[in-house]
Design an enzyme around this catalytic site. Structure first.
Site, PDB file in Angstrom:
ATOM      1  N   ASP A  49      -6.892  -0.728   7.407  1.00 54.99           N
ATOM      2  CA  ASP A  49      -6.673  -2.189   7.950  1.00 54.99           C
ATOM      3  C   ASP A  49      -5.914  -3.339   7.811  1.00 54.99           C
ATOM      4  OD1 ASP A  49      -8.209  -4.557   8.848  1.00 54.99           O
ATOM      5  OD2 ASP A  49      -9.577  -5.124   7.545  1.00 54.99           O
ATOM      6  N   ALA A 106       0.798  -0.820   0.234  1.00 50.97           N
ATOM      7  CA  ALA A 106      -0.066  -0.091  -0.007  1.00 50.97           C
ATOM      8  C   ALA A 106       1.207   0.861  -0.343  1.00 50.97           C
ATOM      9  CB  ALA A 106      -0.890   0.335   1.057  1.00 50.97           C
TER      10      ALA A 106
END
Ligand code: AAT
Length: 292
Positions: free
Chosen positions: A159, A141
């Site tokens: 998350d 990410a």
């Protein structure tokens, strides 16, 4: 072994261990990034463990996934573009899909094996991937966010696993800076933010980075999740400069969402009262994170 207690020890919670009784080991494997284990527990249903840390159990996953998704999405009007970081089990996607205003759900999960294992063992979470609005990106990410056009998302939900292993960079300043850049003015970030009993220093660090990076508001909320160490988990909520966001009083209440009423799955944990209550902090936390 079946019938034995499985103990979870980790330097993230020194001096204590939590344990669950094992009925059956269902999967054990090693991906490029981490050790993956799925077992059937006697008390909490199936459990997903990454690198020796419980990520979810069937019995209490509702508390974590519902809170991390709806705390941010119910705090803004008609969210349209949402990014999930991590979340390879699909549970957060399942929760986002209750919001019919949402048009695009990007998810960036580093570990394809987590997704494949959850497809097999946690169909009630994996169902989140079946929403046609979902676009899966397999990768880190940190790297993904560097290429996101400025202001693309209304909400970003991180998350991610604990900051040991592949998620280390997800609690560092450059990551928060790229998330802030990827959000529109008045957009919101919700980050998994550990336990107020165990990790006040980490929480303090994340809060101070975010207070500098996010020019809207920055808040800490928490919920009870019995299978996480110390039984609680926190959430860091931030908004970028722009239309002000009042996290404590949801403007987009879940009870009024058509998508939620129609999806055929009832919420088990989250409601508007829990939303506001989640921001009430014990006195020692208020002092330690200097929210007084
Ligand atoms: N909803 C289940 C809860 C999780 S899963 C966290 C996910 O984050 C894992 O699937 C892991 O592979 C993924 N992940 C870790 N690092 C990265 C990264 N750099 N980029 C993308 N995905 C990543 C979290 C439970 C929290 C437990 C609290 N103790």
């Amino acid at each position: 072994k079946a019938g034995n207690l499985m103990y979870f020890n980790n330097p993230m919670w020194p001096g204590e261990a939590h344990s669950l009784k094992v009925e059956n080991i269902l999967f054990q494997g090693k991906s490029e990034f981490q050790e993956i284990l799925v077992f059937e527990s006697s008390a909490y249903g199936k459990v997903l463990v990454l690198d020796g840390i419980v990520q979810l159990s069937e019995k209490d996953e509702c508390a974590y996934q519902e809170m991390i998704a709806h705390l941010p999405l119910c705090s803004i009007e008609s969210p349209k573009r949402v990014l999930v970081v991590g979340g390879g089990d699909g549970g957060v996607l399942r929760e986002i899909s209750r919001h019919s205003s949402v048009e695009l759900i990007d998810i960036c999960e580093i570990d394809k094996m987590v997704i494949d294992v959850c497809k097999k063992f946690f169909p009630q979470l994996y169902v989140g991937f079946e929403d046609p609005r979902v676009q899966l990106h397999v990768g880190d990410a940190v790297e993904f966010l560097r290429h996101v056009p400025e202001g693309k998302y209304d909400a970003i939900i991180v998350d991610s696993s604990d900051p040991v292993g592949p998620a280390q960079e997800l609690v560092e300043r450059p990551f928060f800076e790229t998330t802030a850049r990827a959000l529109r003015p008045g957009g919101v970030l919700c980050n998994m933010a550990e336990s107020m009993w165990l990790h006040t220093h980490l929480i303090q660090d994340m809060l101070s980075i975010c207070r500098e990076t996010f020019k809207g508001s920055v808040h800490y909320a928490w919920a009870s999740v019995p299978t996480y160490p110390s039984g609680v988990i926190g959430f860091l909520l931030c908004s970028t400069e722009g239309p002000p966001v009042d996290f404590l009083h949801p403007v987009n209440p879940i009870e009024k969402l058509e998508g939620n009423l129609k999806c055929g799955r009832e919420l088990r944990f989250y409601n508007s009262e829990i939303h506001s209550a989640a921001f009430a902090l014990p006195s020692f936390v208020r002092r330690e994170v200097s929210i007084l």
